[in-house]
Design a protein around this motif. Structure first.
Motif, PDB file in Angstrom:
ATOM      1  N   THR A   9      67.364 -64.485 -42.857  1.00  0.00           N
ATOM      2  CA  THR A   9      68.327 -63.558 -43.450  1.00  0.00           C
ATOM      3  C   THR A   9      69.678 -63.737 -42.763  1.00  0.00           C
ATOM      4  O   THR A   9      69.758 -63.700 -41.545  1.00  0.00           O
ATOM      5  N   CYS A  10      70.707 -63.900 -43.573  1.00  0.00           N
ATOM      6  CA  CYS A  10      72.056 -63.976 -43.009  1.00  0.00           C
ATOM      7  C   CYS A  10      72.653 -62.564 -43.091  1.00  0.00           C
ATOM      8  O   CYS A  10      73.032 -62.101 -44.167  1.00  0.00           O
ATOM      9  N   TYR A  11      72.678 -61.883 -41.971  1.00  0.00           N
ATOM     10  CA  TYR A  11      73.246 -60.526 -41.913  1.00  0.00           C
ATOM     11  C   TYR A  11      74.765 -60.644 -41.838  1.00  0.00           C
ATOM     12  O   TYR A  11      75.293 -61.715 -41.537  1.00  0.00           O
ATOM     13  N   PRO A  12      75.472 -59.548 -42.087  1.00  0.00           N
ATOM     14  CA  PRO A  12      76.927 -59.614 -41.924  1.00  0.00           C
ATOM     15  C   PRO A  12      77.267 -60.044 -40.488  1.00  0.00           C
ATOM     16  O   PRO A  12      76.523 -59.736 -39.562  1.00  0.00           O
ATOM     17  N   THR A  13      78.381 -60.728 -40.321  1.00  0.00           N
ATOM     18  CA  THR A  13      78.709 -61.203 -38.963  1.00  0.00           C
ATOM     19  C   THR A  13      79.185 -60.037 -38.097  1.00  0.00           C
ATOM     20  O   THR A  13      79.488 -58.953 -38.603  1.00  0.00           O
ATOM     21  N   ALA A  14      79.288 -60.289 -36.797  1.00  0.00           N
ATOM     22  CA  ALA A  14      79.632 -59.205 -35.855  1.00  0.00           C
ATOM     23  C   ALA A  14      80.966 -58.553 -36.203  1.00  0.00           C
ATOM     24  O   ALA A  14      81.109 -57.329 -36.108  1.00  0.00           O
ATOM     25  N   ALA A  15      81.943 -59.350 -36.622  1.00  0.00           N
ATOM     26  CA  ALA A  15      83.253 -58.780 -36.954  1.00  0.00           C
ATOM     27  C   ALA A  15      83.101 -57.741 -38.062  1.00  0.00           C
ATOM     28  O   ALA A  15      83.840 -56.758 -38.112  1.00  0.00           O
ATOM     29  N   THR A  16      82.150 -57.973 -38.942  1.00  0.00           N
ATOM     30  CA  THR A  16      81.903 -57.070 -40.063  1.00  0.00           C
ATOM     31  C   THR A  16      81.197 -55.803 -39.591  1.00  0.00           C
ATOM     32  O   THR A  16      81.652 -54.689 -39.856  1.00  0.00           O
ATOM     33  N   VAL A  17      80.100 -56.000 -38.884  1.00  0.00           N
ATOM     34  CA  VAL A  17      79.294 -54.845 -38.478  1.00  0.00           C
ATOM     35  C   VAL A  17      80.080 -53.937 -37.527  1.00  0.00           C
ATOM     36  O   VAL A  17      79.892 -52.715 -37.514  1.00  0.00           O
ATOM     37  N   ALA A  18      81.001 -54.530 -36.779  1.00  0.00           N
ATOM     38  CA  ALA A  18      81.831 -53.715 -35.878  1.00  0.00           C
ATOM     39  C   ALA A  18      82.611 -52.675 -36.678  1.00  0.00           C
ATOM     40  O   ALA A  18      82.851 -51.566 -36.198  1.00  0.00           O
ATOM     41  N   ASN A  19      82.968 -53.007 -37.914  1.00  0.00           N
ATOM     42  CA  ASN A  19      83.725 -52.057 -38.744  1.00  0.00           C
ATOM     43  C   ASN A  19      82.899 -50.824 -39.123  1.00  0.00           C
ATOM     44  O   ASN A  19      83.444 -49.842 -39.603  1.00  0.00           O
ATOM     45  N   SER A  20      81.612 -50.914 -38.934  1.00  0.00           N
ATOM     46  CA  SER A  20      80.778 -49.735 -39.222  1.00  0.00           C
ATOM     47  C   SER A  20      80.925 -48.697 -38.107  1.00  0.00           C
ATOM     48  O   SER A  20      80.644 -47.531 -38.308  1.00  0.00           O
ATOM     49  N   TRP A  21      81.335 -49.124 -36.940  1.00  0.00           N
ATOM     50  CA  TRP A  21      81.446 -48.231 -35.772  1.00  0.00           C
ATOM     51  C   TRP A  21      80.151 -47.442 -35.605  1.00  0.00           C
ATOM     52  O   TRP A  21      80.162 -46.254 -35.295  1.00  0.00           O
ATOM     53  N   ASN A  22      79.061 -48.108 -35.817  1.00  0.00           N
ATOM     54  CA  ASN A  22      77.782 -47.427 -35.739  1.00  0.00           C
ATOM     55  C   ASN A  22      76.835 -48.260 -34.874  1.00  0.00           C
ATOM     56  O   ASN A  22      76.247 -49.237 -35.332  1.00  0.00           O
ATOM     57  N   ALA A  23      76.722 -47.849 -33.596  1.00  0.00           N
ATOM     58  CA  ALA A  23      75.914 -48.632 -32.662  1.00  0.00           C
ATOM     59  C   ALA A  23      74.438 -48.597 -33.059  1.00  0.00           C
ATOM     60  O   ALA A  23      73.702 -49.553 -32.802  1.00  0.00           O
ATOM     61  N   GLU A  24      74.019 -47.496 -33.710  1.00  0.00           N
ATOM     62  CA  GLU A  24      72.611 -47.446 -34.160  1.00  0.00           C
ATOM     63  C   GLU A  24      72.358 -48.465 -35.266  1.00  0.00           C
ATOM     64  O   GLU A  24      71.293 -49.058 -35.347  1.00  0.00           O
ATOM     65  N   LEU A  25      73.386 -48.663 -36.083  1.00  0.00           N
ATOM     66  CA  LEU A  25      73.247 -49.685 -37.125  1.00  0.00           C
ATOM     67  C   LEU A  25      73.161 -51.063 -36.460  1.00  0.00           C
ATOM     68  O   LEU A  25      72.376 -51.919 -36.875  1.00  0.00           O
ATOM     69  N   GLY A  26      73.968 -51.251 -35.419  1.00  0.00           N
ATOM     70  CA  GLY A  26      73.891 -52.497 -34.644  1.00  0.00           C
ATOM     71  C   GLY A  26      72.488 -52.710 -34.118  1.00  0.00           C
ATOM     72  O   GLY A  26      71.942 -53.813 -34.158  1.00  0.00           O
TER      73      GLY A  26
END
Ligand code: BGC
Length: 812
Positions: free
Chosen positions: A66-83
């Motif tokens: 699975t290709c998840y969104p890259t870190a630059a993308t997930v950082a925009n969620s500002w959600n460490a639990e999502l990380g």
């Protein structure tokens, strides 16, 4: 030592053999003792376990993952639990593919928007990056395997990354470039760390005693393993002394022998090796244990859907004039832009994932409920302006109520080993936008790329959605935001300057030939724009929603802050509330405000929530270069709660008791740093800050080329052979670019031109050894025939030795 009994049974040679890889991705095994190899694989947003031949450029496909969104993308969620969730899913796939060490996440700071790997990194802010990455690590390691946080440290560009010397003052190093790693050790409990390729203040990071011993091991108490960057080892013995357990990839025993020799000659004590073996065994045994239970295949569909959810929470709505979004039911939509047909969803290089499923916008339209009246590409991703395509797109746009314009950067622009040349979206795409604007002003642009871009054209769009690199389900996630099924809640984890020239490191990126000077010191990203009062296009922390929020009732106490957050709109949504702290005293220079906490909160329409953001050991600290410790200045601090770094909703003063440390600076000698206007710091002032002379920034052209000089330096080699080799490479690159093979030409920059000579031996798995490399150096340095003879002779020796060891093996 934990594994003393095992170590006592090993010969010196066996111990040394563990200190480097068996091949490109595996550690060495010792069959006699039942010590197995473990497998390492990239990477940060999907497993890249290469099935066929291994390479570090991402040329050969990995097994589907699975290709998840890259870190630059997930950082925009500002959600460490999502990380953490992403980490858990990554970990599950790593297990299924029998990967013990996952080479990620990457937490280098976005010092400059042009760094080619910004798409793989989280943020320009160490607190946000550290918290997100610690989440990933916890998730990955919850399966018993190891994450490997990288690239430690001060590796903030790709240009000459294997040789560049980062010149940075100690305080900036600690406060900006190391804090995210510190959080990964402290809170993520990472079991392994990858050192970076570059030098830090004159020494390769891998051999840097201050970085690796004083800070990592002694101050942070790190007990895990340090792994070299692939081919990044320079002096193996020095690396081991600094605490580097594992050199990757294999050097076919050559550097293991250097360790053995160093112990025999007394240069290195055997205890150092034993301790390194002990720590490596811990990584091997502890991650192997994860495979004791039965492991099945992962659920491909389920992981795909999770990846979509992650993308949905990470998309950032940047502009929404006249509430053009979400799209109203029944509106006729024209879809324009080649990215709608071929999603751009990940970066290039070592992080490249072979996706299990791949969503493209045009295939997901039906289910989105948006009524499309047609699609036109409008431009060629890799081509020049194409008037015919523009005309066709305009013809379609004329018939529509709204135009969805899919633009972005191509795959060759954001890659491992290469920085971007500018911050622009290619001209042919902007030409299209301008033409569309003439026929229909209801344009919503959807951007796909992993880093900040300039937007001088922003006045021509009413809606703007930044999907970053949303992974394999990113296209569907964007449609769900456009249709209103998902209320956007992402906020930018990096600032968007109006022009590249506004960035504080503009004059010092990517540095000169030998060094890069971090003259801007603490002031990267919002720390600079905010303090120096430079206007930006979008501030750090900015992002819109389809609803609105109100902040009230701030209370500060010794342990943190509380406030009320109310959803004042008519639909449910999530808000990222941000805690910033600024010091009212100007005894010590500092950014006007710094992020010290954040919380993402879901609130139903019309409801209120009580939010608490705690203080922690980083809230008031600064690094004092006089005491060489973290200290707190006794002063009043402004505690701010904002919807972005530029939109402070609530604030209050708070007095913090200090640690009574002496003031570290003489204010009058550092005027730029005290004002924050650091875009043009003089040599003298920078020298004052770093407390020494700036090292020579250019290559020394008088000396013969050596191990740590790059192949690009052959342009001034003493021998014709070196110069001819250099110009042939340059010509080949030109030719490749001319015939449209930009990506291959780029790869030559990274894998050939910027490679130091030692890299030839470190990266060829024993095909070229150090004595052969000495021969090559003789050849480029003007002793062609002598060098050629040496290469031939040493190659023959190598072949003979290999044959002999094969024969010995057969006998046994
Ligand atoms: C990259 C690392 C990667 C390694 C192995 C290096 O070139 O910089 O991030 O993990 O290769 O592929």
């Amino acid at each position: 030592m934990k594994y003393k009994k095992w170590i006592e049974q090993m010969t010196l040679e066996e111990k040394a053999s563990l200190m480097s890889g068996k091949d490109f991705w595996q550690t060495q095994d010792i069959e006699r003792l039942g010590i197995n190899s473990i497998f390492l694989a990239d990477g940060p947003h999907g497993i890249r376990r290469q099935a066929v031949a291994a390479d570090k450029l991402g040329l050969n496909e990995g097994m589907p993952a699975t290709c998840y969104p890259t870190a630059a993308t997930v950082a925009n969620s500002w959600n460490a639990e999502l990380g953490e969730k992403v980490g858990e899913y990554l970990g599950e796939e790593a297990l299924a593919q029998r990967v013990n060490v996952l080479l990620g996440p990457g937490v280098n700071m976005k010092r400059n928007p042009l760094c080619g790997r910004n798409f793989e990194y989280f943020s320009e802010d160490p607190y946000l990056a550290g918290k997100m990455a610690a989440g990933y690590i916890r998730g990955i390691q919850s399966h018993g395997i190891s994450a490997c946080v990288k690239h430690f440290a001060a590796n903030n560009q790709e240009e000459k990354r294997m040789t560049i010397d980062t010149i940075v003052d100690e305080r900036t190093l600690r406060e900006l470039y190391l804090t995210a790693f510190e959080i990964c050790v402290e809170e993520g409990k990472t079991k392994s760390i990858m050192s970076s390729y570059n030098k830090l203040n004159g020494t390769y990071t891998n051999e840097h005693m201050h970085l690796m011993q004083d800070i990592l091991r002694n101050e942070w108490g790190y007990t895990g393993t340090v792994i070299t960057e692939w081919g990044g080892s320079n002096d193996r013995v020095q690396g081991l002394l600094a605490g580097n357990e594992l050199e990757m990839p294999t050097t076919a025993g050559e550097t293991d022998k250097e360790i053995v020799d160093a112990i025999k000659s007394g240069q290195l004590s055997e205890e150092v090796l034993d301790e390194a073996v002990d720590r490596l065994l811990d990584l091997i045994f502890s991650t192997e244990a994860a495979f004791q239970k039965p492991i099945g295949q992962f659920d491909v569909e389920k992981h795909h859907r999770v990846s979509q959810k992650v993308a949905e929470e990470s998309i950032v709505l940047l502009k929404n004039d006249e509430n053009i979004l979400p799209l109203k039911f029944g509106k006729k939509v024209a879809v324009v832009g080649e990215f709608a047909q071929n999603a751009r969803y990940q970066g290039a290089g070592s992080s490249i994932v072979n996706p299990t499923i791949l969503d493209h916008t045009m295939d997901c339209f039906e289910e989105s409920g948006i009524v499309s009246i047609g699609y036109e590409p409008g431009f060629e991703r890799y081509g020049k302006k194409n008037q015919q395509k523009i005309d066709q797109a305009c013809e379609l746009a004329q018939k529509a109520d709204v135009v969805l314009l899919y633009i972005g950067l191509d795959e060759a622009t954001e890659a491992d080993g290469l920085d971007r040349k500018n911050m622009k979206i290619p001209d042919n795409q902007i030409d299209l936008l301008e033409a569309l604007y003439e026929v229909n002003t209801n344009i919503i642009a959807i951007i796909s790329c992993g880093s900040a871009v300039e937007m001088p054209w922003i006045g021509k769009v009413k809606g703007l959605l930044h999907g970053y690199l949303g992974g394999q389900a990113g296209a569907r996630a964007i449609l769900r935001v456009l249709s209103g099924d998902v209320n956007p809640s992402g906020k930018l984890a990096e600032s968007y300057p109006l022009r590249y020239e506004d960035t504080p490191s503009y004059k010092h990126f990517p540095g000169k030939e030998a060094t890069v000077e971090y003259r801007e010191s603490l002031y990267i990203g919002y720390r600079y724009y905010d303090t120096a009062e430079v206007d930006v296009l979008f501030p750090f922390g900015f992002g819109l929603s389809y609803t609105s929020f109100e902040y009230t009732d701030l209370k500060v106490d010794r342990k943190g802050v509380t406030f009320q957050l109310t959803n004042t709109g008519d639909r449910a949504g999530m808000e990222v509330a941000q805690l910033y702290v600024g010091c009212t005293s100007d005894n010590i220079f500092r950014p006007k405000k710094e992020l010290k906490g954040f919380k993402k909160v879901f609130i139903n329409a019309g409801e209120s929530k009580h939010v608490r953001i705690p203080f922690d050991n980083k809230t008031f600290r600064y690094f004092n270069v006089k005491t060489n410790k973290w200290e707190i200045e006794e002063a009043y601090y402004t505690i701010m709660i904002g919807a972005s770094s530029a939109d402070i909703k609530l604030q209050q003063q708070w007095f913090a008791e200090g640690t009574n440390a002496p003031l570290p600076y003489e204010k009058e000698k550092l005027p730029s740093y005290y004002s924050g206007k650091v875009n043009d710091v003089s040599v003298e002032e920078f020298e004052q800050l770093i407390g020494r002379k700036i090292p020579e920034p250019t290559w020394d052209r008088t000396q013969p080329l050596g191990y740590n000089d790059t192949i690009a330096q052959c342009q001034y080699a003493k021998g014709w052979f070196g110069r001819v080799a250099y110009y042939s490479i340059i010509q080949t690159q030109r030719f490749l670019r001319k015939i449209g093979k930009r990506s291959t030409a780029n790869i030559m920059d990274m894998s050939i031109l910027n490679l130091p000579f030692r890299g030839i031996a470190r990266m060829t798995g024993g095909i070229v050894n150090m004595p052969m490399l000495d021969g090559i150096l003789l050849m480029v340095n003007g002793h062609f025939f002598k060098g050629l003879w040496q290469v031939t002779k040493e190659k023959a020796k190598l072949i003979k030795a290999k044959r002999k060891s094969k024969a010995d093996l057969m006998k046994n």
